[in-house]
Design a protein around this motif. Sequence first.
Motif, mmCIF file in Angstrom:
data_model
loop_
_atom_site.group_PDB
_atom_site.id
_atom_site.type_symbol
_atom_site.label_atom_id
_atom_site.label_comp_id
_atom_site.label_asym_id
_atom_site.label_seq_id
_atom_site.Cartn_x
_atom_site.Cartn_y
_atom_site.Cartn_z
ATOM 1 N N MET A 1 0.821 -1.188 0.000
ATOM 2 C CA MET A 1 0.000 0.000 0.000
ATOM 3 C C MET A 1 0.870 1.259 0.000
ATOM 4 O O MET A 1 0.565 2.217 -0.671
ATOM 5 N N SER A 2 1.949 1.238 0.792
ATOM 6 C CA SER A 2 2.852 2.391 0.844
ATOM 7 C C SER A 2 3.507 2.640 -0.507
ATOM 8 O O SER A 2 3.698 3.785 -0.909
ATOM 9 N N LEU A 3 3.842 1.568 -1.216
ATOM 10 C CA LEU A 3 4.453 1.699 -2.529
ATOM 11 C C LEU A 3 3.488 2.376 -3.500
ATOM 12 O O LEU A 3 3.872 3.279 -4.242
ATOM 13 N N LEU A 4 2.243 1.973 -3.482
ATOM 14 C CA LEU A 4 1.223 2.570 -4.349
ATOM 15 C C LEU A 4 1.037 4.050 -4.029
ATOM 16 O O LEU A 4 0.970 4.883 -4.933
ATOM 17 N N THR A 5 0.980 4.377 -2.750
ATOM 18 C CA THR A 5 0.838 5.780 -2.336
ATOM 19 C C THR A 5 2.044 6.596 -2.798
ATOM 20 O O THR A 5 1.893 7.700 -3.320
ATOM 21 N N GLY A 6 3.228 6.041 -2.617
ATOM 22 C CA GLY A 6 4.440 6.733 -3.035
ATOM 23 C C GLY A 6 4.489 6.966 -4.533
ATOM 24 O O GLY A 6 4.851 8.057 -4.991
ATOM 25 N N LEU A 7 4.101 5.968 -5.316
ATOM 26 C CA LEU A 7 4.092 6.116 -6.774
ATOM 27 C C LEU A 7 3.052 7.139 -7.218
ATOM 28 O O LEU A 7 3.295 7.917 -8.150
ATOM 29 N N THR A 8 1.911 7.147 -6.542
ATOM 30 C CA THR A 8 0.871 8.128 -6.865
ATOM 31 C C THR A 8 1.369 9.545 -6.589
ATOM 32 O O THR A 8 1.191 10.440 -7.422
ATOM 33 N N MET A 9 1.989 9.745 -5.443
ATOM 34 C CA MET A 9 2.521 11.062 -5.097
ATOM 35 C C MET A 9 3.619 11.491 -6.069
ATOM 36 O O MET A 9 3.694 12.653 -6.454
ATOM 37 N N LEU A 10 4.449 10.569 -6.477
ATOM 38 C CA LEU A 10 5.489 10.863 -7.456
ATOM 39 C C LEU A 10 4.864 11.295 -8.779
ATOM 40 O O LEU A 10 5.310 12.258 -9.413
ATOM 41 N N GLY A 11 3.814 10.601 -9.196
ATOM 42 C CA GLY A 11 3.121 10.954 -10.436
ATOM 43 C C GLY A 11 2.485 12.330 -10.368
ATOM 44 O O GLY A 11 2.592 13.129 -11.304
ATOM 45 N N VAL A 12 1.830 12.627 -9.259
ATOM 46 C CA VAL A 12 1.199 13.933 -9.079
ATOM 47 C C VAL A 12 2.262 15.032 -9.077
ATOM 48 O O VAL A 12 2.095 16.078 -9.716
ATOM 49 N N GLY A 13 3.349 14.816 -8.379
ATOM 50 C CA GLY A 13 4.431 15.798 -8.330
ATOM 51 C C GLY A 13 5.064 16.040 -9.689
ATOM 52 O O GLY A 13 5.359 17.178 -10.061
ATOM 53 N N THR A 14 5.265 14.975 -10.445
ATOM 54 C CA THR A 14 5.842 15.094 -11.793
ATOM 55 C C THR A 14 4.899 15.880 -12.702
ATOM 56 O O THR A 14 5.332 16.762 -13.447
ATOM 57 N N HIS A 15 3.612 15.577 -12.625
ATOM 58 C CA HIS A 15 2.624 16.294 -13.444
ATOM 59 C C HIS A 15 2.616 17.784 -13.104
ATOM 60 O O HIS A 15 2.597 18.637 -13.992
ATOM 61 N N GLU A 16 2.651 18.112 -11.823
ATOM 62 C CA GLU A 16 2.652 19.511 -11.398
ATOM 63 C C GLU A 16 3.916 20.225 -11.867
ATOM 64 O O GLU A 16 3.857 21.350 -12.354
ATOM 65 N N ALA A 17 5.061 19.580 -11.750
ATOM 66 C CA ALA A 17 6.318 20.191 -12.199
ATOM 67 C C ALA A 17 6.295 20.454 -13.699
ATOM 68 O O ALA A 17 6.732 21.510 -14.162
ATOM 69 N N MET A 18 5.758 19.507 -14.464
ATOM 70 C CA MET A 18 5.682 19.692 -15.918
ATOM 71 C C MET A 18 4.703 20.816 -16.270
ATOM 72 O O MET A 18 4.964 21.611 -17.179
ATOM 73 N N SER A 19 3.600 20.907 -15.550
ATOM 74 C CA SER A 19 2.630 21.981 -15.786
ATOM 75 C C SER A 19 3.258 23.343 -15.495
ATOM 76 O O SER A 19 3.088 24.288 -16.273
#
Length: 101
Positions: A1-19
């Motif tokens: 579960m922690s891995l999934l949460t971490g990957l989700t947060m990484l994805g959200v952060g990457t999307h925000e940085a690209m935006s």
Amino acid sequence: MSLLTGLTMLGVGTHEAMSQYRLQREGIRVRGLVVRHREQFGKDGPVHWAVIEFIDAQGSRHTFEGGSSGVKGLPIGGEVPVRYLPEVPKGARMDLNGRRV
């Protein structure tokens, strides 16, 4: 579960940085006006959000809510720099270094 949460947060952060990068590179900079503050009550008390209005290059009026809480330095009637992409003016953001999410 922690891995999934971490990957989700990484994805959200990457999307925000690209935006943010795209807005800085391709965005149009205009002056916005703080028209009001929206108040939301949380567990630690009220949180305030600035509501900003701006006019795009075509003369259309748009309103958006700032992406970070707090209104210090953003009084009603005060000007704030705004950046938006011409094809997506609804995705406008405040163009303040300290307010980038």
